[in-house]
Structure formats: structure tokens, C-alpha cells
Write a protein that holds these residues in place. Structure first.
Motif, PDB file in Angstrom:
ATOM      1  N   TRP A   1     -32.653 -17.714 -22.763  1.00  0.00           N
ATOM      2  CA  TRP A   1     -31.914 -16.806 -21.521  1.00  0.00           C
ATOM      3  C   TRP A   1     -31.336 -17.855 -20.618  1.00  0.00           C
ATOM      4  O   TRP A   1     -32.130 -18.791 -20.101  1.00  0.00           O
ATOM      5  CB  TRP A   1     -32.798 -15.934 -20.850  1.00  0.00           C
ATOM      6  CG  TRP A   1     -32.203 -15.122 -19.921  1.00  0.00           C
ATOM      7  CD1 TRP A   1     -31.216 -14.218 -20.213  1.00  0.00           C
ATOM      8  CD2 TRP A   1     -32.632 -14.883 -18.500  1.00  0.00           C
ATOM      9  NE1 TRP A   1     -30.834 -13.524 -18.915  1.00  0.00           N
ATOM     10  CE2 TRP A   1     -31.696 -13.857 -18.072  1.00  0.00           C
ATOM     11  CE3 TRP A   1     -33.381 -15.569 -17.778  1.00  0.00           C
ATOM     12  CZ2 TRP A   1     -31.696 -13.471 -16.488  1.00  0.00           C
ATOM     13  CZ3 TRP A   1     -33.882 -14.997 -16.478  1.00  0.00           C
ATOM     14  CH2 TRP A   1     -32.801 -14.214 -15.808  1.00  0.00           C
ATOM     15  N   ARG A   2     -29.867 -17.814 -20.363  1.00  0.00           N
ATOM     16  CA  ARG A   2     -29.356 -18.531 -19.405  1.00  0.00           C
ATOM     17  C   ARG A   2     -28.810 -17.688 -18.138  1.00  0.00           C
ATOM     18  O   ARG A   2     -27.879 -16.999 -18.152  1.00  0.00           O
ATOM     19  CB  ARG A   2     -28.036 -19.384 -20.034  1.00  0.00           C
ATOM     20  CG  ARG A   2     -28.449 -20.134 -21.271  1.00  0.00           C
ATOM     21  CD  ARG A   2     -27.252 -21.056 -21.655  1.00  0.00           C
ATOM     22  NE  ARG A   2     -27.144 -22.126 -20.775  1.00  0.00           N
ATOM     23  CZ  ARG A   2     -26.255 -23.193 -20.889  1.00  0.00           C
ATOM     24  NH1 ARG A   2     -25.277 -22.854 -21.950  1.00  0.00           N
ATOM     25  NH2 ARG A   2     -26.004 -23.939 -20.184  1.00  0.00           N
TER      26      ARG A   2
ATOM     27  N   ALA B   1     -25.267 -11.434 -18.638  1.00  0.00           N
ATOM     28  CA  ALA B   1     -25.216 -10.146 -18.777  1.00  0.00           C
ATOM     29  C   ALA B   1     -26.306  -9.247 -18.991  1.00  0.00           C
ATOM     30  O   ALA B   1     -26.286  -8.054 -18.965  1.00  0.00           O
ATOM     31  CB  ALA B   1     -24.238  -9.936 -19.819  1.00  0.00           C
ATOM     32  N   ARG B   2     -27.539 -10.016 -19.342  1.00  0.00           N
ATOM     33  CA  ARG B   2     -28.793  -9.432 -19.654  1.00  0.00           C
ATOM     34  C   ARG B   2     -29.758  -9.833 -18.485  1.00  0.00           C
ATOM     35  O   ARG B   2     -29.749 -10.863 -18.160  1.00  0.00           O
ATOM     36  CB  ARG B   2     -29.402  -9.922 -20.998  1.00  0.00           C
ATOM     37  CG  ARG B   2     -28.519  -9.194 -22.146  1.00  0.00           C
ATOM     38  CD  ARG B   2     -29.247  -9.554 -23.411  1.00  0.00           C
ATOM     39  NE  ARG B   2     -28.474  -9.027 -24.559  1.00  0.00           N
ATOM     40  CZ  ARG B   2     -28.920  -7.736 -25.148  1.00  0.00           C
ATOM     41  NH1 ARG B   2     -29.684  -7.132 -24.597  1.00  0.00           N
ATOM     42  NH2 ARG B   2     -27.983  -7.333 -26.217  1.00  0.00           N
ATOM     43  N   SER B   3     -30.624  -8.713 -18.040  1.00  0.00           N
ATOM     44  CA  SER B   3     -31.521  -9.113 -17.108  1.00  0.00           C
ATOM     45  C   SER B   3     -32.853  -9.827 -17.682  1.00  0.00           C
ATOM     46  O   SER B   3     -32.978  -9.871 -18.816  1.00  0.00           O
ATOM     47  CB  SER B   3     -32.097  -7.592 -16.616  1.00  0.00           C
ATOM     48  OG  SER B   3     -32.680  -6.980 -17.506  1.00  0.00           O
TER      49      SER B   3
ATOM     50  N   SER C   1     -34.625  -7.449 -19.942  1.00  0.00           N
ATOM     51  CA  SER C   1     -33.907  -7.317 -21.114  1.00  0.00           C
ATOM     52  C   SER C   1     -34.249  -8.461 -22.356  1.00  0.00           C
ATOM     53  O   SER C   1     -34.224  -8.170 -23.452  1.00  0.00           O
ATOM     54  CB  SER C   1     -32.635  -6.822 -20.767  1.00  0.00           C
ATOM     55  OG  SER C   1     -31.866  -6.794 -22.308  1.00  0.00           O
ATOM     56  N   ALA C   2     -34.089  -9.772 -21.684  1.00  0.00           N
ATOM     57  CA  ALA C   2     -34.270 -10.772 -22.501  1.00  0.00           C
ATOM     58  C   ALA C   2     -35.515 -10.998 -23.210  1.00  0.00           C
ATOM     59  O   ALA C   2     -35.825 -11.331 -24.285  1.00  0.00           O
ATOM     60  CB  ALA C   2     -33.825 -11.791 -21.743  1.00  0.00           C
TER      61      ALA C   2
ATOM     62  N   GLY D   1     -39.295 -10.233 -27.544  1.00  0.00           N
ATOM     63  CA  GLY D   1     -40.716  -9.857 -27.738  1.00  0.00           C
ATOM     64  C   GLY D   1     -41.641 -10.905 -26.982  1.00  0.00           C
ATOM     65  O   GLY D   1     -42.563 -11.249 -27.967  1.00  0.00           O
ATOM     66  N   ALA D   2     -41.319 -11.414 -25.920  1.00  0.00           N
ATOM     67  CA  ALA D   2     -41.913 -12.581 -25.697  1.00  0.00           C
ATOM     68  C   ALA D   2     -43.273 -12.374 -24.869  1.00  0.00           C
ATOM     69  O   ALA D   2     -43.518 -11.298 -24.290  1.00  0.00           O
ATOM     70  CB  ALA D   2     -40.850 -13.190 -24.290  1.00  0.00           C
ATOM     71  N   ASP D   3     -44.243 -13.132 -25.249  1.00  0.00           N
ATOM     72  CA  ASP D   3     -45.645 -13.164 -24.476  1.00  0.00           C
ATOM     73  C   ASP D   3     -45.581 -14.055 -23.341  1.00  0.00           C
ATOM     74  O   ASP D   3     -46.440 -14.106 -22.408  1.00  0.00           O
ATOM     75  CB  ASP D   3     -46.667 -13.605 -25.597  1.00  0.00           C
ATOM     76  CG  ASP D   3     -46.619 -12.651 -26.930  1.00  0.00           C
ATOM     77  OD1 ASP D   3     -46.986 -11.547 -26.666  1.00  0.00           O
ATOM     78  OD2 ASP D   3     -46.210 -13.105 -27.867  1.00  0.00           O
TER      79      ASP D   3
END
Length: 501
Positions: A201-202, A225-227, A230-231, A236-238
Motif C-alpha cells: 500500500w502506497r 485510492a484505497r483506504s 480496504s488495503a 487479508g493482512a494479520d
């Protein structure tokens, strides 16, 4: 779609590719919670067995009371001690998500156990309780050994599960794709750590519809563009690793922390110091601003008296214990082929000083004269690590003693003389040292060793670059405990004949 031939590379606009949810975190989180619960139950059972056994071993069935004013018997005290000890393990973080499976797990168990019994000793002394010292002297070591043993079993089970693709944590990298590529490559080379990059995510770039290729998977690169929410969901981040704090700024990093806290997602900040041991990294606050503090390399400590005493005592002990093997090997060499029993060769030691390294002779007499020709024939004459594949100069006895590293045992005499250490970078020949670059020369700042980090990490199966990287890590991050661990791993590597030549 342009595809990079490398195993990890950026892939351009995806065209017809959609944005699927590549990895799911719910199953992994549930499995990790279940793993922590199993460890907690095992801890409780171990402590119950130890406390009950300690009472009957030392006191039998005639246990009295502890402190007549309280009327507390040993059985009730044992129950309280069990649950207090178990709760202290919880409060000490020994079952935390980021501790289970880490090197810190054992240290925390030891620290908590010592603290619990230290508190009991102080309270007993101050309150004048009639608590049996023998009872505590049995419970303390048995409980500690039991906890460490069962945790070891669980760690092995956890490692097997991770290598099967379970209990693997998904990681969202906040920062540039180049940083994510490096982090993903590091995780790929260390699969037992149980981490994988599943998204980038940038926050200050409009990057979208790009992918990072990680092995066989395609990781989405997302932009502003994505929060963050949302990212995280897409990946599916832990956990979230921030690799470029300059893109966030101080306030952005603070806001990111608050946003992740509500979601129960762990945040890590990468200081881009992958070659520096964690023991050398700390935090320092200056005028309210936190900085990462890196301690000086510890190669100077590798020449101090603790390591010298450790080497001398260890060499003497190994020499005495292996004396029957030394005598049998000397006889076998003398009877099997003409020539001397020992082989001496000039190697380069600490600070570039040459010395005569001693080994059991494993080749025919005059083998050194054929080395240059054999290296030329296999095309490795200009490379370090002068190794000949399927070396025809090795004798039958020599092949056996090399397989089990018995030919290295006479180097214990070099250790006693002070030319070598039990653990350190392997000593190399003058021709190999001449091929060193400036970085590789830093390995000469410590005494060479009979075994080292690269020997227990693959031995001759490693490339020169990998071997140098491991040696440099050892030189810059030396500890006496690390030497002990390498010696234990050396025994395992020799028995398994891993990478033997």
C-alpha cells in the motif's frame, strides 16, 4: 501484461486481471489463537504435575502447614503457586502472538520463573513462613525444565505447520514496491518464520492495477485510492510493516497506529537493518522524538578473555573426550597410505597473520601440486572457496573422516595455541584472501574458527556470497551464547552429514 523473469518483480498494468482477495486471514488467526490456548493448557498441566510431584518427593504424606497464623497447608499452597506461576507466564508475555516461536520465548520463561521464586523467597523471609527450601529447590528446576521442554515440542510442531502453509501470517507492506520486494525475498528465504507479503500500500501515490510477483503469487500494489482498511482487507493482512516512514510523516505514522489498533492488526516498522542482529537494535528518545539506536559491532568482544577461556576449556575437554577417535584415525591413516599422519597448511588468521593449520591428512602426498590444474578443469580457478568437485586426490580413509569432519579435530591444537577459535569464520588460503573485497576483509577482525555460522547453515552447499554474508553477521553480532548455539548445531550438521565434502 509485462512479466518480470525474476521470482520477485513488479508486474505492470494487469489489463484483464481482476482484484481478487488473494489471501484470507480469518483461518490463520483462529489457528494461532487455538495454538496459544493449547500452549496455555500444556503450561498449566506441566506446573500441576511438577508442584504435586515436588510435594510428595520431598514431604511425602506428612506435609505440615506454612505459617501457623494462616493455617495454609502445602497442598493449598501448591495450588496457589501453580496458578500464580501460570498467570505470571501470561503477564510476562510468554504466550503473546509475537513471542511464541521467537528467540525471546525461552528467555521470558526463564525470567518469569526466576521472578516468581524470587518473590516467594522474599515474602517467606519477611513473613517468617515455615516453607521448606527443599520443596522449592525441587519445584523450581523441574518446573522450568518442564516448561522449556514442552515449549520446544510445541515449537517443532508449529514449524512443521508453517512449512505446510498453515499458521502463516499475511503481511501488508506500507511503502515502495522495491522495499516490499526485499522484505518478501527475506521471508521467502526464511520460510520457517511464518510470514509472507500479500499486499503493498502506497498512501501518497495513486498506484493501482499493478502487481508484485512473489514466487508463484501475484501481490496487489494499492495506492491512495484505497483506504488502509480496504488495503488490509484486500491483503487479508494479520500485520502491517511500514518500510517507508517518509511517505507517512510523523503524524501519518501515529494515525496509522491508531487505525490499526481498532482492527487488532499488529504494526511493525522496518528500520532497513536486515544484516544487524536484534540484540544491537534499541530505541532512544530525544526531545520526544524516537530514534532507532544501533550498537557498535561486537567483533572487539570476540577477542576478550571470556571467549579465550571458553575456547581453551572447550578445546581441552573435546581433546580429552575424542582422544580414542584421534588415535584410531592416526593409525588408519598410517596403515592405509604412505605419508605423514598430519597435514599442515598455511592459512590466514586474525588481522591477516598467517599460521600453520593442522589437519589429519585426507589426501595423497603431493595433492597440493594438482590443485591449480583441477580448478582450471572445472572452471573455478578465479573464485574463492577453492573446492574441487569429486576430488580424485582424496584417499579412502580421507573420504570417511571428511564425511564426519574427523579430519578437523587436530585443529584443537591450533585453538590451544591461540591461532584459532572453536567458533569463527573459517581460515582461508592466501590466494582466496587475495580475492576478498573490502567487505569480506572484515571477517579477518576475529580469530578464525573450527566451525562457524556458514558451516551450520549449509556448509559447502552455500555460495561464496551467502557464506560471506553469514560470516559478516557473526563478526558484527558476536555473543558467547551464539557460539554455544553454533557448536550444538555443528554436532547436528556433522551427524546429518549436511553439506560435507
Amino acid at each position: 501484461m509485462a512479466v518480470d523473469d525474476r521470482s520477485i518483480g513488479i508486474i505492470g498494468p494487469s489489463g484483464g486481471l481482476t482484484w481478487p482477495r488473494l489471501f484470507k486471514a480469518e483461518g490463520t488467526r483462529a489457528a494461532r489463537r487455538q495454538y496459544a490456548r493449547r500452549v496455555a493448557v500444556t503450561d498449566l498441566l506441566v506446573l500441576l504435575v511438577v508442584i504435586i510431584s515436588s510435594e510428595y518427593i520431598w514431604l511425602g504424606g506428612n506435609a505440615g502447614t506454612i505459617g501457623p497464623q494462616l493455617g495454609l497447608g502445602y497442598t493449598k499452597f501448591g495450588v496457589l503457586l501453580t496458578f500464580g506461576w501460570w498467570l505470571a507466564l501470561r503477564l510476562g508475555g510468554t504466550r503473546n502472538r509475537n513471542v511464541l516461536g521467537s528467540a525471546d520465548e525461552y528467555q521470558r520463561i526463564v525470567h518469569v520463573t526466576v521472578t516468581v521464586f524470587g518473590v516467594i523467597a522474599i515474602v517467606t523471609l519477611l513473613m517468617n513462613f515455615n516453607l521448606s527450601r527443599g520443596y522449592l529447590a525441587i519445584a523450581f528446576p523441574l518446573g522450568l525444565i518442564g516448561l522449556l521442554f514442552t515449549r520446544r515440542i510445541w515449537r517443532r510442531w508449529r514449524r512443521r505447520e508453517i512449512l505446510r502453509g498453515r499458521l502463516v501470517e499475511n503481511v501488508l507492506v506500507v511503502g515502495q514496491p522495491e522495499n516490499a520486494r526485499e522484505i518478501a525475498g527475506w521471508f521467502t528465504n526464511h520460510p520457517a518464520e511464518g510470514l509472507r507479503v500479500t499486499g503493498v500500500w502506497r498512501p501518497v501515490h495513486a498506484t493501482e492495477s499493478q502487481w508484485l510477483r512473489v514466487g508463484e503469487n501475484f501481490v496487489p500494489i494499492m495506492g491512495q485510492a484505497r483506504s488502509l482498511k480496504s488495503a488490509v482487507k484486500m491483503a487479508g493482512a494479520d500485520a502491517v510493516i511500514v518500510s517507508a516512514t517518509d511517505e507517512l510523516g510523523h503524524h501519518g505514522l501515529r494515525d496509522l497506529t491508531w487505525e490499526l489498533e481498532s482492527a487488532g492488526i499488529e504494526m511493525l516498522v522496518s528500520p532497513n537493518l536486515v544484516a544487524v542482529a536484534g540484540s544491537r537494535i534499541g530505541m532512544r528518545e530525544v526531545a520526544g522524538m524516537p530514534f532507532v539506536a544501533v550498537k557498535e559491532p561486537t567483533y572487539a568482544e570476540a577477542g576478550n578473555w571470556p571467549k579465550l577461556v571458553f575456547d581453551w576449556c572447550g578445546a581441552m575437554a573435546i581433546l580429552l573426550l575424542s582422544s580414542p577417535i584421534l588415535l584410531a584415525t592416526a593409525a588408519a591413516i598410517k596403515l592405509s597410505s604412505p605419508g605423514p599422519v598430519f597435514y599442515r597448511q598455511e592459512r590466514i588468521g586474525r588481522d591477516g597473520e598467517p599460521f600453520q593449520m593442522i589437519k589429519f591428512r585426507s589426501m595423497r602426498v603431493g595433492a597440493d601440486a594438482d590443485l591449480a590444474r583441477l580448478l582450471e578443469e572445472q572452471g573455478t580457478a578465479g573464485q574463492p572457496l577453492f573446492k574441487v568437485e569429486n576430488d580424485p586426490r582424496i584417499t579412502g580413509v580421507g573420504r570417511f573422516i571428511r564425511r564426519y569432519s574427523i579430519d578437523e579435530l587436530p585443529q584443537l591444537l591450533n585453538v590451544l595455541h591461540g591461532d584459532m577459535s572453536l567458533v569463527g569464520p573459517r581460515p582461508q588460503r592466501e590466494g582466496e584472501v587475495a580475492l576478498y573485497d573490502q567487505t569480506a576483509r572484515r571477517r579477518l577482525r576475529v580469530r578464525p574458527g573450527m566451525t562457524g555460522l556458514w558451516q551450520v547453515s549449509g556448509r559447502s552447499n552455500l555460495s561464496w556470497e551467502e557464506a560471506i554474508a553469514l560470516d559478516m553477521h557473526y563478526v558484527e553480532n558476536w555473543t558467547l551464547m551464539g557460539d554455544l548455539q553454533i557448536l550444538v548445531r555443528t554436532v547436528r550438521a556433522v551427524v546429518a552429514k549436511d553439506g560435507a565434502v
